[in-house]
Design a protein around this motif. Structure first.
Motif, PDB file in Angstrom:
ATOM      1  N   ALA A   1      -3.800  14.085  38.813  1.00 27.15           N
ATOM      2  CA  ALA A   1      -2.531  14.084  39.540  1.00 27.15           C
ATOM      3  C   ALA A   1      -2.466  15.165  40.610  1.00 27.15           C
ATOM      4  CB  ALA A   1      -1.377  14.230  38.564  1.00 27.15           C
ATOM      5  N   PRO A   2      -3.064  16.351  40.411  1.00 27.44           N
ATOM      6  CA  PRO A   2      -2.913  17.378  41.456  1.00 27.44           C
ATOM      7  C   PRO A   2      -3.772  17.131  42.685  1.00 27.44           C
ATOM      8  CG  PRO A   2      -3.534  18.352  39.355  1.00 27.44           C
ATOM      9  CD  PRO A   2      -3.779  16.906  39.250  1.00 27.44           C
ATOM     10  N   LEU A   3      -4.617  16.108  42.654  1.00 28.87           N
ATOM     11  CA  LEU A   3      -5.577  15.933  43.743  1.00 28.87           C
ATOM     12  C   LEU A   3      -4.910  15.741  45.110  1.00 28.87           C
ATOM     13  CD1 LEU A   3      -8.523  16.227  43.376  1.00 28.87           C
ATOM     14  CD2 LEU A   3      -8.774  13.755  43.452  1.00 28.87           C
ATOM     15  N   PRO A   4      -3.913  14.825  45.245  1.00 30.41           N
ATOM     16  CA  PRO A   4      -3.284  14.689  46.568  1.00 30.41           C
ATOM     17  C   PRO A   4      -2.612  15.969  47.026  1.00 30.41           C
ATOM     18  CG  PRO A   4      -2.332  13.137  44.995  1.00 30.41           C
ATOM     19  CD  PRO A   4      -3.410  13.831  44.294  1.00 30.41           C
ATOM     20  N   ILE A   5      -2.021  16.701  46.082  1.00 33.44           N
ATOM     21  CA  ILE A   5      -1.367  17.959  46.472  1.00 33.44           C
ATOM     22  C   ILE A   5      -2.408  18.972  46.919  1.00 33.44           C
ATOM     23  CG2 ILE A   5       0.227  19.741  45.710  1.00 33.44           C
ATOM     24  CD1 ILE A   5       1.429  17.012  45.910  1.00 33.44           C
ATOM     25  N   MET A   6      -3.607  18.897  46.336  1.00 36.83           N
ATOM     26  CA  MET A   6      -4.658  19.819  46.764  1.00 36.83           C
ATOM     27  C   MET A   6      -5.053  19.553  48.209  1.00 36.83           C
ATOM     28  SD  MET A   6      -7.257  20.372  43.687  1.00 36.83           S
ATOM     29  CE  MET A   6      -7.069  21.770  42.634  1.00 36.83           C
ATOM     30  N   ILE A   7      -5.125  18.255  48.577  1.00 37.72           N
ATOM     31  CA  ILE A   7      -5.447  17.936  49.970  1.00 37.72           C
ATOM     32  C   ILE A   7      -4.375  18.501  50.884  1.00 37.72           C
ATOM     33  CG2 ILE A   7      -5.786  16.067  51.608  1.00 37.72           C
ATOM     34  CD1 ILE A   7      -6.785  14.412  49.190  1.00 37.72           C
ATOM     35  N   LEU A   8      -3.111  18.273  50.504  1.00 33.62           N
ATOM     36  CA  LEU A   8      -2.032  18.850  51.296  1.00 33.62           C
ATOM     37  C   LEU A   8      -2.106  20.376  51.278  1.00 33.62           C
ATOM     38  CD1 LEU A   8       1.088  16.699  50.449  1.00 33.62           C
ATOM     39  CD2 LEU A   8      -0.165  16.823  52.571  1.00 33.62           C
ATOM     40  N   GLY A   9      -2.559  20.926  50.161  1.00 31.54           N
ATOM     41  CA  GLY A   9      -2.641  22.372  50.042  1.00 31.54           C
ATOM     42  C   GLY A   9      -3.616  22.967  51.037  1.00 31.54           C
ATOM     43  N   VAL A  10      -4.736  22.290  51.257  1.00 27.17           N
ATOM     44  CA  VAL A  10      -5.686  22.773  52.260  1.00 27.17           C
ATOM     45  C   VAL A  10      -5.012  22.821  53.623  1.00 27.17           C
ATOM     46  CG1 VAL A  10      -7.833  22.264  53.436  1.00 27.17           C
ATOM     47  CG2 VAL A  10      -7.664  21.924  50.998  1.00 27.17           C
ATOM     48  N   LEU A  11      -4.299  21.737  53.949  1.00 30.59           N
ATOM     49  CA  LEU A  11      -3.619  21.657  55.241  1.00 30.59           C
ATOM     50  C   LEU A  11      -2.583  22.774  55.366  1.00 30.59           C
ATOM     51  CD1 LEU A  11      -3.651  19.665  57.636  1.00 30.59           C
ATOM     52  CD2 LEU A  11      -1.572  18.704  56.674  1.00 30.59           C
ATOM     53  N   VAL A  12      -1.730  22.898  54.339  1.00 26.74           N
ATOM     54  CA  VAL A  12      -0.657  23.895  54.379  1.00 26.74           C
ATOM     55  C   VAL A  12      -1.245  25.296  54.508  1.00 26.74           C
ATOM     56  CG1 VAL A  12       1.069  25.014  52.939  1.00 26.74           C
ATOM     57  CG2 VAL A  12       1.099  22.572  53.204  1.00 26.74           C
ATOM     58  N   SER A  13      -2.322  25.570  53.770  1.00 26.29           N
ATOM     59  CA  SER A  13      -2.908  26.907  53.808  1.00 26.29           C
ATOM     60  C   SER A  13      -3.369  27.264  55.213  1.00 26.29           C
ATOM     61  CB  SER A  13      -4.100  26.976  52.871  1.00 26.29           C
ATOM     62  OG  SER A  13      -3.724  26.632  51.575  1.00 26.29           O
ATOM     63  N   LEU A  14      -4.112  26.335  55.828  1.00 31.05           N
ATOM     64  CA  LEU A  14      -4.637  26.637  57.166  1.00 31.05           C
ATOM     65  C   LEU A  14      -3.504  26.726  58.183  1.00 31.05           C
ATOM     66  CD1 LEU A  14      -7.843  24.477  57.128  1.00 31.05           C
ATOM     67  CD2 LEU A  14      -7.634  26.937  56.956  1.00 31.05           C
ATOM     68  N   VAL A  15      -2.548  25.784  58.085  1.00 32.33           N
ATOM     69  CA  VAL A  15      -1.466  25.781  59.074  1.00 32.33           C
ATOM     70  C   VAL A  15      -0.625  27.043  58.954  1.00 32.33           C
ATOM     71  CG1 VAL A  15       0.729  24.666  59.592  1.00 32.33           C
ATOM     72  CG2 VAL A  15      -1.323  23.312  59.445  1.00 32.33           C
ATOM     73  N   GLN A  16      -0.347  27.478  57.734  1.00 36.60           N
ATOM     74  CA  GLN A  16       0.475  28.674  57.588  1.00 36.60           C
ATOM     75  C   GLN A  16      -0.255  29.908  58.111  1.00 36.60           C
ATOM     76  OE1 GLN A  16       3.634  28.886  56.982  1.00 36.60           O
ATOM     77  NE2 GLN A  16       3.594  26.669  56.883  1.00 36.60           N
ATOM     78  N   ALA A  17      -1.556  29.985  57.876  1.00 37.14           N
ATOM     79  CA  ALA A  17      -2.314  31.117  58.432  1.00 37.14           C
ATOM     80  C   ALA A  17      -2.234  31.098  59.951  1.00 37.14           C
ATOM     81  CB  ALA A  17      -3.766  31.067  57.969  1.00 37.14           C
ATOM     82  N   MET A  18      -2.399  29.889  60.537  1.00 37.41           N
ATOM     83  CA  MET A  18      -2.342  29.778  61.997  1.00 37.41           C
ATOM     84  C   MET A  18      -0.962  30.164  62.521  1.00 37.41           C
ATOM     85  SD  MET A  18      -4.123  26.247  62.909  1.00 37.41           S
ATOM     86  CE  MET A  18      -5.738  25.837  62.347  1.00 37.41           C
ATOM     87  N   VAL A  19       0.083  29.679  61.841  1.00 36.21           N
ATOM     88  CA  VAL A  19       1.436  29.958  62.331  1.00 36.21           C
ATOM     89  C   VAL A  19       1.721  31.450  62.256  1.00 36.21           C
ATOM     90  CG1 VAL A  19       3.858  29.644  61.775  1.00 36.21           C
ATOM     91  CG2 VAL A  19       2.370  27.692  61.852  1.00 36.21           C
TER      92      VAL A  19
END
Lengths: 83, 243
Positions: free
Chosen positions: B205-223
């Motif tokens: 179940a956490p797999l889709p959230i992990m994909i989103l987590g990669v995105l969120v992590s990189l985007v937040q660092a960039m922002v």
């Protein structure tokens, strides 16, 4: 060899990053400004003036907070126009 | 909720060090052993060791490791140059690039079971934000002296009583919004992953959230980095007021 692909991709992602950076924080900044204004007003009322002025500084602080929120929106717009 | 299994905390506990189970520990030693502290040290050691391992000695013809760092650092420098100009970039590149690498790694490390993101604690993000906030005022004062205060006085003298509180509030709002956005996003990611692991971890179940987590992590660092750059640029400009 890879430069053409890279520049194309980096141009797109750079635009994306710019958009995210410029507009991604609008909501949070707006809310933060309002809360800081409100907290300042409540602090003045309760701690500095010992509840003697009670609703007034809260309202004034809230008004300033909302104004600051709109001002930061305005700043973001101005920044965007300059680019 | 189940307590996540953090391997550094387990190691420290077997060594006999006190690891706090609440959000805040009592006493210096317990505060030093808090997960966000130990994982901050882990992230720093990771960055230093990986940097040393992949960049042993610089060569004219870059190998795999050096190529990676050249693309990363070169891309960041180009980005800063575009936004801040040569002078500020030369002065501040080490600081902002370190922040970028640290935040990106710290965000991503939480996706691995047994690790947590140090940035999912408000203490870490607030510390980073305070550094940025103080630095942008220092840059302002160094760029234009006491005329920097004109940034806070609005366009004309009559409006000072109105504009001063507004400008101050919106300046402090930066402190709050920059720290809470990073903290909130990463904490939400961590909590959601924890809950999904507990509920249906066996069914991925956490797999889709992990994909989103990669995105969120990189985007937040960039922002975070982009906003840092924007604040520094704004502080470095001279205030264009009428008086």
């Amino acid at each position: 060899m890879g430069t053409k692909v890279e520049t194309k991709m980096s141009k797109m992602s750079r635009e994306m990053i710019h958009l995210l950076g410029n507009y991604g924080h609008i909501g949070f900044t707006f809310v933060a400004a309002i809360f800081i204004g409100l907290a300042g007003g409540i602090y003045l009322d309760q701690k500095v003036f010992d509840d003697r002025t009670t609703p007034w500084f809260t309202f004034i602080g809230l008004a300033f907070g909302i104004a600051a929120g709109f001002k930061s929106l305005f700043d973001i717009l101005k920044q965007q126009e300059k680019d | 909720m189940e307590h996540p299994l953090l391997f550094i905390s387990v190691i420290l506990e077997t060594l006999g060090l006190p690891v706090p189970h609440g959000p805040v520990g009592h006493g210096l030693l317990e505060q030093l052993c808090e997960p966000y502290m130990t994982y901050t040290w882990f992230t720093m050691i990771f960055l230093v060791v990986v940097g040393k391992m992949t960049l042993g000695n610089l060569e004219m013809v870059p190998g795999k490791g050096q190529n990676f760092w050249e693309i990363l650092i070169g891309g960041m420098e180009n980005f800063f140059l575009e936004n801040m100009g040569r002078e500020l970039t030369d002065k501040l590149f080490p600081m902002i690039a370190t922040f970028a690498l640290y935040i990106a790694v710290a965000n991503l490390i939480g996706l691995i079971p047994g690790f947590m993101s140090p940035t999912s604690s408000i203490n870490t993000t607030l510390a980073l934000t305070i550094i940025v906030w103080v630095t942008h005022h220092i840059i302002g004062f160094r760029a234009s002296g006491f005329a920097y205060l004109k940034h806070f006085l609005g366009p004309m003298p009559i409006l000072i009583p109105l504009m001063l509180p507004i400008e101050l509030i919106s300046n402090f709002a930066r402190l709050l919004s920059l720290s809470i956005r990073l903290f909130g996003n990463i904490m939400a990611k961590e909590t959601l992953l924890g809950i999904l692991f507990m509920l249906a971890g066996a069914f991925f179940a956490p797999l889709p959230i992990m994909i989103l987590g990669v995105l969120v992590s990189l985007v937040q660092a960039m922002v975070f980095v982009l906003l840092t750059v924007v604040y520094f640029t704004q502080a470095n400009e001279h205030a264009h007021s009428a008086f």
